[in-house]
Design an enzyme around this catalytic site. Structure first.
Site, PDB file in Angstrom:
ATOM      1  N   ARG A  50     -20.343 -49.092 -23.804  1.00  0.00           N
ATOM      2  CA  ARG A  50     -20.715 -47.850 -23.116  1.00  0.00           C
ATOM      3  C   ARG A  50     -19.477 -47.059 -22.714  1.00  0.00           C
ATOM      4  NH1 ARG A  50     -24.684 -48.095 -18.043  1.00  0.00           N
ATOM      5  NH2 ARG A  50     -22.798 -48.797 -16.988  1.00  0.00           N
ATOM      6  N   LYS A 149     -20.943 -41.591 -18.878  1.00  0.00           N
ATOM      7  CA  LYS A 149     -20.686 -41.970 -17.480  1.00  0.00           C
ATOM      8  C   LYS A 149     -19.343 -41.367 -17.092  1.00  0.00           C
ATOM      9  CE  LYS A 149     -21.211 -46.099 -14.625  1.00  0.00           C
ATOM     10  NZ  LYS A 149     -22.041 -45.471 -13.602  1.00  0.00           N
ATOM     11  N   GLU A 182     -34.031 -40.298 -13.595  1.00  0.00           N
ATOM     12  CA  GLU A 182     -33.465 -41.552 -13.069  1.00  0.00           C
ATOM     13  C   GLU A 182     -33.147 -41.350 -11.597  1.00  0.00           C
ATOM     14  OE1 GLU A 182     -29.637 -42.457 -14.855  1.00  0.00           O
ATOM     15  OE2 GLU A 182     -29.017 -40.368 -14.798  1.00  0.00           O
TER      16      GLU A 182
HETATM   17  N1  PMP Z   1     -28.048 -44.212 -13.792  1.00  0.00           N
HETATM   18  C1  PMP Z   1     -26.907 -43.795 -13.217  1.00  0.00           C
HETATM   19  C2  PMP Z   1     -26.703 -42.353 -12.997  1.00  0.00           C
HETATM   20  C3  PMP Z   1     -25.927 -44.723 -12.821  1.00  0.00           C
HETATM   21  O1  PMP Z   1     -24.796 -44.311 -12.250  1.00  0.00           O
HETATM   22  C4  PMP Z   1     -26.159 -46.100 -13.019  1.00  0.00           C
HETATM   23  C5  PMP Z   1     -25.162 -47.110 -12.562  1.00  0.00           C
HETATM   24  N2  PMP Z   1     -24.104 -47.240 -13.461  1.00  0.00           N
HETATM   25  C6  PMP Z   1     -27.373 -46.488 -13.624  1.00  0.00           C
HETATM   26  C7  PMP Z   1     -28.287 -45.525 -14.004  1.00  0.00           C
HETATM   27  C8  PMP Z   1     -27.663 -47.932 -13.896  1.00  0.00           C
HETATM   28  O2  PMP Z   1     -26.874 -48.400 -14.947  1.00  0.00           O
HETATM   29  P1  PMP Z   1     -26.359 -49.897 -15.025  1.00  0.00           P
HETATM   30  O3  PMP Z   1     -27.571 -50.756 -15.060  1.00  0.00           O
HETATM   31  O4  PMP Z   1     -25.584 -49.962 -16.273  1.00  0.00           O
HETATM   32  O5  PMP Z   1     -25.539 -50.138 -13.809  1.00  0.00           O
END
Ligand code: PMP
Length: 288
Positions: A50, A149, A182
């Site tokens: 990622r 990200k 989300e």
């Molecule tokens: N959405 C956002 C905007 C985030 O910042 C995160 C945390 N990284 C997640 C979803 C969850 O992703 P992950 O399970 O990879 O931590």
């Protein structure tokens, strides 16, 4: 605390980047938040994939290989004697001019911070979180892919500020169409008539690594799961709702904008998936 920066482990006070780094000036960089359990990085290759996909998404060269970054992360953990905690991995664009042109930047930094992690108190996994639906909408993929990200989290920060104003723990963000994208730092799931439903990535979410694991665990447990649009009405009337994320793991949501979800406590499918996720951690990282 020792921070790894560009090949060196420095005291936290000495670990610094240029004020001309476009990461400082414009949030031009990418990052990962990573959990360490029992001395092992959970879902290490997924995080590396990622990170590199995020960097690719903003045309940011990463000067190290995935393996070099992984080795540096383990070195940083050892230097800080951390066997259970959190890593923040950041790749910056590097110092450039005061203009926007990213190609005038050179020498971006790779930064690794290993620390303890502030978790939700254990009882919250039973009582669940109170959340709001934010007025701030999630940026759409035509603007900047939500799968990147990036170090510019202002979109999510503004929504989180709304949650703080409302005395809530988290905010659920809608996309431009007004359906669920989300939460500000987590992915969203609901349970309706025995089916686990989560918005598809096209609804405007980060490809959550925990989300992907939970989808797999639901399959193993033969719990019906669908990736489809979730409306605000479906959110309010869900039998269960939960969030997934590296820090939160799998946590129930029991109130949304004042609407009580299900029994008002973590529901049975949420608990089953949390148990399965904790079991998954043990299998991947070993028992304490
Ligand atoms: N959405 C956002 C905007 C985030 O910042 C995160 C945390 N990284 C997640 C979803 C969850 O992703 P992950 O399970 O990879 O931590």
């Amino acid at each position: 605390m020792k921070v790894w920066i560009n090949g060196k482990l420095l005291a936290a006070e000495e670990a610094a980047i240029s004020v001309f780094d476009h990461c400082v000036l414009y949030g031009d960089g990418v990052f990962e938040g990573i959990r360490i359990y029992n001395g092992k990085i959970l879902q290490c290759s997924a995080h590396m994939d990622r990170l590199f996909a995020s960097a690719d998404g903003i045309r940011l060269p990463v000067t190290l290989t995935k393996q070099e970054i992984v080795d540096a992360m383990y070195k940083t953990l050892a230097a800080n004697s951390i066997s259970d905690g959190y890593i923040r991995l950041v790749v910056t664009r590097g110092p450039g001019t005061l203009g926007l042109n990213p190609f005038k930047c050179s020498g971006g930094s790779v930064i690794i911070i290993a620390d303890q992690i502030a978790l939700y108190p254990p009882e919250m996994y039973e009582t669940g979180l109170e959340v709001i639906v934010a007025k701030t909408r999630r940026i759409s993929s035509e603007m900047l892919s939500p799968t990147v990200k990036s170090c510019n989290y202002l979109n999510n920060i503004m929504a989180r500020a709304e949650a703080v104003d409302a005395g809530a723990s988290e905010a659920i963000m809608l996309n431009a169409e007004g359906t669920v994208a989300e939460a500000t730092g987590d992915n969203v799931f609901i349970v309706s008539d025995g089916t686990v439903i989560t918005p598809p990535p096209e609804a405007g979410s980060l490809g959550g690594i925990t989300r992907q694991v939970v989808i797999g665990l639901a399959g193993d447990l033969e719990i019906p799961l669908a990736e489809r649009t979730v409306t605000v009405e479906q959110l309010y009337s869900a039998d269960e709702c939960f969030l997934t994320g590296t820090a939160a793991e799998v946590i129930a949501v029991t109130k949304i904008d004042g609407h009580v979800i299900g029994s008002g406590k973590a529901g049975p499918i949420t608990k089953k998936l949390l148990d399965a996720f904790r079991q998954f951690i043990q299998t991947e990282c070993g028992k304490k």
